[in-house]
Design a protein around this motif. Structure first.
Motif, PDB file in Angstrom:
ATOM      1  N   GLU A  88       0.839  -1.199   0.000  1.00 41.13           N
ATOM      2  CA  GLU A  88       0.000   0.000   0.000  1.00 41.13           C
ATOM      3  C   GLU A  88       0.875   1.251   0.000  1.00 41.13           C
ATOM      4  N   PHE A  89       1.938   1.222   0.823  1.00 38.81           N
ATOM      5  CA  PHE A  89       2.864   2.356   0.895  1.00 38.81           C
ATOM      6  C   PHE A  89       3.564   2.567  -0.453  1.00 38.81           C
ATOM      7  N   MET A  90       4.021   1.461  -1.063  1.00 37.37           N
ATOM      8  CA  MET A  90       4.708   1.591  -2.354  1.00 37.37           C
ATOM      9  C   MET A  90       3.755   2.084  -3.440  1.00 37.37           C
ATOM     10  N   ASN A  91       2.514   1.611  -3.419  1.00 34.90           N
ATOM     11  CA  ASN A  91       1.536   2.048  -4.408  1.00 34.90           C
ATOM     12  C   ASN A  91       1.170   3.521  -4.243  1.00 34.90           C
ATOM     13  N   ASN A  92       1.171   4.008  -2.999  1.00 32.69           N
ATOM     14  CA  ASN A  92       0.809   5.398  -2.735  1.00 32.69           C
ATOM     15  C   ASN A  92       1.969   6.363  -2.925  1.00 32.69           C
ATOM     16  N   ASN A  93       3.197   5.833  -2.914  1.00 38.06           N
ATOM     17  CA  ASN A  93       4.381   6.703  -2.966  1.00 38.06           C
ATOM     18  C   ASN A  93       5.361   6.311  -4.065  1.00 38.06           C
ATOM     19  N   TYR A  94       4.875   5.599  -5.084  1.00 41.83           N
ATOM     20  CA  TYR A  94       5.753   5.103  -6.136  1.00 41.83           C
ATOM     21  C   TYR A  94       6.496   6.219  -6.869  1.00 41.83           C
ATOM     22  N   ASP A  95       5.934   7.445  -6.824  1.00 43.38           N
ATOM     23  CA  ASP A  95       6.557   8.568  -7.528  1.00 43.38           C
ATOM     24  C   ASP A  95       7.672   9.221  -6.724  1.00 43.38           C
ATOM     25  N   LYS A  96       7.840   8.749  -5.489  1.00 47.00           N
ATOM     26  CA  LYS A  96       8.866   9.324  -4.607  1.00 47.00           C
ATOM     27  C   LYS A  96       9.995   8.320  -4.392  1.00 47.00           C
TER      28      LYS A  96
END
Length: 293
Positions: free
Chosen positions: A191-199
């Motif tokens: 969930e964290f990777m999906n929400n912050n993939y652009d960072k």
């Protein structure tokens, strides 16, 4: 899930009182646009060598024997491409709630349950399995009644024992509501990777999020997914990039940076390696899905 531009939602002929439908046809070309639907679909295609299959963000040219299980809401299409023979297609569709969750949790249903979860990414089966299942599907299309439901369950059990399933689409391309993980910590990490993939995301970030050491989390994600942390993150980023290539008019370079890749060459190299096509080819395959070669 992002909007699915130019991908239609198919309304299947199944009614709430039906268990499944199965239909077959012989044709010269594939002429249905890229689509998705709520139901599971098992598609047997014979004599279509050279046709192109798109499932989620996976693109492949198929051989003479093709058997694919498609989970709910997964975009898919077969294109005529270089196929120039008479095609036989047998398609079975059934409600996603035909087998309730409580039923699937029984010990004897474990293999089927696991296979249905994997089908959210699409599953391709081996020629050996196709030769086993093909006569049963052909017989099933001419049958009816209660025994047909038992045969469907038996066919799914046979397929679920396959040792050579090939998962087609990346997990990050799926409808987020369909994602299922066996661990709450893994769910939090994805969930964290999906929400912050652009960072920028580090192993340290995920270890801290899951209350594990970096070494422990690294082993944990590898054991649960078969993928390293960096491979999992790259697949998520490539999945979002695939979605942007389909749904937006951003340039490929813009999409590369919007998805967390700081180097366009690295993005193109990884994309080609994982998807066996370039970002430009993927965009063209989707934008041109109504044209049959």
């Amino acid at each position: 899930m992002a909007s699915i531009n130019n991908i239609i939602k198919e309304i299947t002929p199944l009614t709430p009182n039906d268990c499944f439908t199965i239909f077959s046809r012989v044709k010269k070309e594939f002429n249905f646009p890229i689509h998705f639907h709520e139901e599971y679909e098992l598609n047997l295609i014979l004599n279509a060598k050279g046709a192109k299959r798109i499932v989620g963000d996976n693109i492949d040219v198929i051989g003479d024997l093709e058997l694919v299980l498609i989970g709910p809401n997964l975009p898919h299409v077969w294109l005529t491409h270089e196929c120039n023979s008479e095609i036989t297609e047998i398609t079975m569709q059934w409600h996603k709630d035909l087998f309730e969750e409580k039923f699937l949790k029984r010990n004897q249903m474990t293999l089927i349950k696991n296979m249905l979860e994997k089908s959210l990414r699409g599953i391709s089966f081996s020629p050996e399995m196709i030769n086993t299942i093909q006569p049963r599907l052909i017989a099933l299309k001419d049958s009816n009644g209660f025994n047909s439901v038992l045969e469907l369950l038996s066919i799914l059990h046979e397929l679920s024992m396959s040792k050579s399933m090939v998962l087609l689409s990346n997990s990050s391309f799926m409808n987020a509501a369909n994602l299922k993980h066996n661990s709450r910590r893994l769910e939090k990490a994805f969930e964290f990777m999906n929400n912050n993939y652009d960072k920028e995301i580090s192993l340290k970030d995920l270890a801290k999020l899951t209350n594990m050491t970096e070494e422990s989390f690294s082993r944990f994600i590898k054991k649960r997914t078969g993928n390293t942390f960096i491979n999992s993150l790259n697949e998520i980023r490539l999945g979002h990039a695939s979605r942007m290539l389909i749904d937006t008019t951003h340039t490929i370079t813009e999409i590369s940076y919007l998805c967390g890749f700081n180097n366009i060459s690295n993005f193109n190299r990884l994309f080609k390696k994982k998807k066996h096509c370039t970002p430009k080819e993927l965009r063209e395959n989707y934008s041109g899905h109504r044209i049959f070669i």
